[in-house]
Design a protein around this motif. Sequence first.
Motif, PDB file in Angstrom:
ATOM      1  N   THR A  59      -7.253  10.085 -13.388  1.00 39.47           N
ATOM      2  CA  THR A  59      -7.257   8.676 -12.972  1.00 39.47           C
ATOM      3  C   THR A  59      -6.751   8.519 -11.545  1.00 39.47           C
ATOM      4  OG1 THR A  59      -6.870   7.973 -15.257  1.00 39.47           O
ATOM      5  CG2 THR A  59      -6.370   6.381 -13.525  1.00 39.47           C
ATOM      6  N   LEU A  60      -5.670   9.208 -11.199  1.00 39.63           N
ATOM      7  CA  LEU A  60      -5.069   9.028  -9.880  1.00 39.63           C
ATOM      8  C   LEU A  60      -5.935   9.623  -8.766  1.00 39.63           C
ATOM      9  CD1 LEU A  60      -1.270   9.584 -10.604  1.00 39.63           C
ATOM     10  CD2 LEU A  60      -2.611   7.484 -10.636  1.00 39.63           C
ATOM     11  N   LEU A  61      -6.712  10.661  -9.063  1.00 43.13           N
ATOM     12  CA  LEU A  61      -7.643  11.188  -8.060  1.00 43.13           C
ATOM     13  C   LEU A  61      -8.714  10.155  -7.734  1.00 43.13           C
ATOM     14  CD1 LEU A  61      -8.126  14.925  -9.111  1.00 43.13           C
ATOM     15  CD2 LEU A  61      -7.114  14.074  -6.992  1.00 43.13           C
ATOM     16  N   ASP A  62      -9.211   9.462  -8.757  1.00 38.07           N
ATOM     17  CA  ASP A  62     -10.214   8.404  -8.522  1.00 38.07           C
ATOM     18  C   ASP A  62      -9.618   7.273  -7.686  1.00 38.07           C
ATOM     19  OD1 ASP A  62     -12.038   9.819  -9.993  1.00 38.07           O
ATOM     20  OD2 ASP A  62     -11.699   8.723 -11.859  1.00 38.07           O
ATOM     21  N   VAL A  63      -8.380   6.895  -7.984  1.00 40.35           N
ATOM     22  CA  VAL A  63      -7.728   5.816  -7.231  1.00 40.35           C
ATOM     23  C   VAL A  63      -7.506   6.243  -5.777  1.00 40.35           C
ATOM     24  CG1 VAL A  63      -5.642   4.410  -7.059  1.00 40.35           C
ATOM     25  CG2 VAL A  63      -6.657   4.855  -9.300  1.00 40.35           C
ATOM     26  N   ALA A  64      -7.070   7.502  -5.579  1.00 40.19           N
ATOM     27  CA  ALA A  64      -6.852   7.999  -4.221  1.00 40.19           C
ATOM     28  C   ALA A  64      -8.147   7.993  -3.420  1.00 40.19           C
ATOM     29  CB  ALA A  64      -6.263   9.401  -4.275  1.00 40.19           C
ATOM     30  N   THR A  65      -9.256   8.343  -4.055  1.00 37.37           N
ATOM     31  CA  THR A  65     -10.559   8.328  -3.370  1.00 37.37           C
ATOM     32  C   THR A  65     -10.938   6.915  -2.946  1.00 37.37           C
ATOM     33  OG1 THR A  65     -11.253  10.237  -4.688  1.00 37.37           O
ATOM     34  CG2 THR A  65     -12.978   8.985  -3.585  1.00 37.37           C
ATOM     35  N   ILE A  66     -10.697   5.935  -3.812  1.00 38.23           N
ATOM     36  CA  ILE A  66     -11.023   4.541  -3.480  1.00 38.23           C
ATOM     37  C   ILE A  66     -10.161   4.057  -2.321  1.00 38.23           C
ATOM     38  CG2 ILE A  66     -10.996   2.179  -4.375  1.00 38.23           C
ATOM     39  CD1 ILE A  66     -11.579   3.371  -7.165  1.00 38.23           C
ATOM     40  N   ILE A  67      -8.862   4.418  -2.326  1.00 41.88           N
ATOM     41  CA  ILE A  67      -7.974   4.001  -1.236  1.00 41.88           C
ATOM     42  C   ILE A  67      -8.427   4.593   0.091  1.00 41.88           C
ATOM     43  CG2 ILE A  67      -5.611   4.251  -0.336  1.00 41.88           C
ATOM     44  CD1 ILE A  67      -4.585   3.969  -3.159  1.00 41.88           C
ATOM     45  N   LEU A  68      -8.852   5.854   0.082  1.00 43.56           N
ATOM     46  CA  LEU A  68      -9.339   6.473   1.323  1.00 43.56           C
ATOM     47  C   LEU A  68     -10.605   5.780   1.825  1.00 43.56           C
ATOM     48  CD1 LEU A  68      -8.750  10.262   0.537  1.00 43.56           C
ATOM     49  CD2 LEU A  68      -7.544   8.866   2.215  1.00 43.56           C
ATOM     50  N   ASP A  69     -11.483   5.393   0.893  1.00 41.23           N
ATOM     51  CA  ASP A  69     -12.698   4.674   1.307  1.00 41.23           C
ATOM     52  C   ASP A  69     -12.357   3.318   1.924  1.00 41.23           C
ATOM     53  OD1 ASP A  69     -14.254   6.746   0.438  1.00 41.23           O
ATOM     54  OD2 ASP A  69     -14.685   5.866  -1.534  1.00 41.23           O
ATOM     55  N   LEU A  70     -11.339   2.644   1.357  1.00 33.42           N
ATOM     56  CA  LEU A  70     -11.005   1.298   1.823  1.00 33.42           C
ATOM     57  C   LEU A  70     -10.211   1.318   3.129  1.00 33.42           C
ATOM     58  CD1 LEU A  70      -9.965  -0.367  -1.578  1.00 33.42           C
ATOM     59  CD2 LEU A  70     -12.019  -0.871  -0.246  1.00 33.42           C
ATOM     60  N   TYR A  71      -9.301   2.301   3.289  1.00 28.51           N
ATOM     61  CA  TYR A  71      -8.349   2.242   4.404  1.00 28.51           C
ATOM     62  C   TYR A  71      -8.510   3.368   5.418  1.00 28.51           C
ATOM     63  CZ  TYR A  71      -5.960  -1.235   1.534  1.00 28.51           C
ATOM     64  OH  TYR A  71      -5.665  -2.357   0.800  1.00 28.51           O
TER      65      TYR A  71
ATOM     66  N   PHE B 185       0.078   9.017   3.767  1.00 32.28           N
ATOM     67  CA  PHE B 185      -1.183   9.756   3.607  1.00 32.28           C
ATOM     68  C   PHE B 185      -0.965  11.250   3.805  1.00 32.28           C
ATOM     69  CE2 PHE B 185      -3.483   5.655   4.411  1.00 32.28           C
ATOM     70  CZ  PHE B 185      -4.255   5.682   3.268  1.00 32.28           C
ATOM     71  N   LEU B 186      -0.114  11.625   4.769  1.00 31.70           N
ATOM     72  CA  LEU B 186       0.154  13.036   5.023  1.00 31.70           C
ATOM     73  C   LEU B 186       0.861  13.680   3.835  1.00 31.70           C
ATOM     74  CD1 LEU B 186       0.125  15.436   6.959  1.00 31.70           C
ATOM     75  CD2 LEU B 186       2.288  14.609   7.923  1.00 31.70           C
ATOM     76  N   ARG B 187       1.840  12.983   3.256  1.00 31.41           N
ATOM     77  CA  ARG B 187       2.529  13.530   2.086  1.00 31.41           C
ATOM     78  C   ARG B 187       1.566  13.712   0.914  1.00 31.41           C
ATOM     79  NH1 ARG B 187       8.206  10.054   1.763  1.00 31.41           N
ATOM     80  NH2 ARG B 187       9.023  10.629   3.824  1.00 31.41           N
ATOM     81  N   LEU B 188       0.681  12.738   0.729  1.00 33.69           N
ATOM     82  CA  LEU B 188      -0.304  12.850  -0.343  1.00 33.69           C
ATOM     83  C   LEU B 188      -1.221  14.046  -0.109  1.00 33.69           C
ATOM     84  CD1 LEU B 188      -1.616  11.694  -2.902  1.00 33.69           C
ATOM     85  CD2 LEU B 188      -2.967  10.176  -1.442  1.00 33.69           C
TER      86      LEU B 188
ATOM     87  N   LEU C 192       0.839  -1.201   0.000  1.00 28.31           N
ATOM     88  CA  LEU C 192       0.000   0.000   0.000  1.00 28.31           C
ATOM     89  C   LEU C 192       0.874   1.252   0.000  1.00 28.31           C
ATOM     90  CD1 LEU C 192      -2.830   1.179   0.083  1.00 28.31           C
ATOM     91  CD2 LEU C 192      -2.763   1.071   2.578  1.00 28.31           C
ATOM     92  N   GLY C 193       2.013   1.186   0.698  1.00 27.12           N
ATOM     93  CA  GLY C 193       2.936   2.318   0.693  1.00 27.12           C
ATOM     94  C   GLY C 193       3.470   2.619  -0.698  1.00 27.12           C
ATOM     95  N   ILE C 194       3.719   1.562  -1.502  1.00 28.69           N
ATOM     96  CA  ILE C 194       4.202   1.756  -2.879  1.00 28.69           C
ATOM     97  C   ILE C 194       3.158   2.502  -3.701  1.00 28.69           C
ATOM     98  CG2 ILE C 194       4.785   0.551  -5.014  1.00 28.69           C
ATOM     99  CD1 ILE C 194       6.101  -1.615  -3.301  1.00 28.69           C
ATOM    100  N   ILE C 195       1.889   2.117  -3.540  1.00 29.81           N
ATOM    101  CA  ILE C 195       0.813   2.771  -4.295  1.00 29.81           C
ATOM    102  C   ILE C 195       0.682   4.233  -3.879  1.00 29.81           C
ATOM    103  CG2 ILE C 195      -1.650   2.738  -4.815  1.00 29.81           C
ATOM    104  CD1 ILE C 195      -1.605  -0.283  -4.267  1.00 29.81           C
TER     105      ILE C 195
END
Length: 524
Positions: free
Chosen positions: A439-451, A465-468, A420-423
């Motif tokens: 595309t990456l904004l959509d992926v970031a939203t899904i990761i926040l929903d999951l984790y 997460f803080l750096r992002l 997950l850190g690599i992603i």
Amino acid sequence: MSASFKKTAVKNYPRVGEKITRDTVYWKNLEFPVTKKEYGSITHINFSPVQPYQYAVTNSARVQIYDSESNQIERTISRFRETAYSATFRGDGRLLVAGGDEPVVKLFDLGSRALLRTFTGHNRPVHVTKFTSDGLHIMSGSDDNSVMIWDIATEEQVIRYNEHTDYIRTGTASKASKDIIVTGGYDHMVKLWDTRTAASVLTVNHGQPVESVLMFPGGGIFLSAGGNYINVWDALAGGKLLARLSNHHKTIMSMCFSCNHQRLLSASLDRHVKVYDVATYKVVHTLDYPGQILSLGVAPDDSVICVGMADGLLSIQHRKPEDTPDKKVKKKKKVSYRYSVKGKQYTPSKDDHVIEKRRREQLQKYDKYFKKFEHSKALDAGLDLRVRQTTPEVTVSVLQELIRRGGIHSALAGRDEKSLGIILKFLQKNISNPKYMTTLLDVATIILDLYSPQIGQSTVLDDYFLRLKLTVDREIGYMKMLMETMGTMDTLFASASQTDTPSDSLMKDSLPMLVPSKSAAVSV
């Protein structure tokens, strides 16, 4: 027969790079530079006007004559007790003149290397020596602030000028007239002389100590270089300044023309050689070198470019030979054995049937996993270190394919801290890139929903997460600044429209074509 697997479509994004022009192709068509180490700083390079275009390299207490084809030293002129300067060929390539720290001007025969003439009259080092266009006289400029014209046959001084108030370090003779010369000095002045008169006929102020002067073949326009800029002067208009070229960030030391005088080259202490189009005086190409450049020379046919540096390095670049029909190697025609019987050629008839052998499909690693519907492993293959660092567009294309297949949630779910850190690190590095942002904004939203329930349980993931978040906040700040700027511009345009004249209205009608609207800024 089963349908073939459809590979992942990797989108090719346009790359922003150097604009390819005819000048770029022409000046890049050079072989790898040959580097020679001389005895001291190379203060002057001059090419013979006649074939085979030998060139004289002035350095330390000698002048080296190089062969332009082999890059080897053909002869060395070392009849100097101190440092030599400004070795220059005559128009027929048979004689060479040079100055030096000794206050004399020396004339050499290149065939025998014999010292033919010694012109004495200066009392300080002579940095400038040139032949006039008729080849019968020599002009010289010295640190004693004087300019002299010498008669070669009688070894006598023809005329002396003493108008400069500081060292004279550069000069040139007009090709259009044997009586016109131009000199530049550390007094910032550039003077045009007519040897038929007792004083200069034109004086212009360059504004900096003048290191190099040059004159077009017609004699109507001349150039001066000093400081980090070049001035273009019109001699026929009384020294009117036509243009100022300021493309170097350190002192310009040397200038020369290309073979057809359509391009001007300037060399500077900033280690760059700039190529200008003389029609527009725009830079059309730049050459880079490893050291501070003191001298520059180009062969009369542009076949060789030589650059001399302060550390004694001489860089020699030859133009790559053009392929002509005579030089092209004829390739042997390969015999096809597509249809063969026991190694002999066979011509099929119209009733024969050709059965094509089906070639095995070559798939990328992530496509192999996609073919097996192993979405999590496909994502891991797309996030491979080499893939994500060298071709991030491939990683983004894998993410897009997962979204299209509806497998992005399953591919992202259930990951350990390392994967997950690599992603998250990939997202933080590339989310600000407009090509990948959607595309990456959509992926970031899904990761926040999951984790999101796990935030605060791992210091490593919290740091990612803080750096992002900081990266996204910075981009949002840029967008706010853009919106504020656009709002200010809209206010200015609105206030200006109240006092529009008919011509102003016409100008305003064209403004929306040039300035993006707020909606355009938001979409960006």
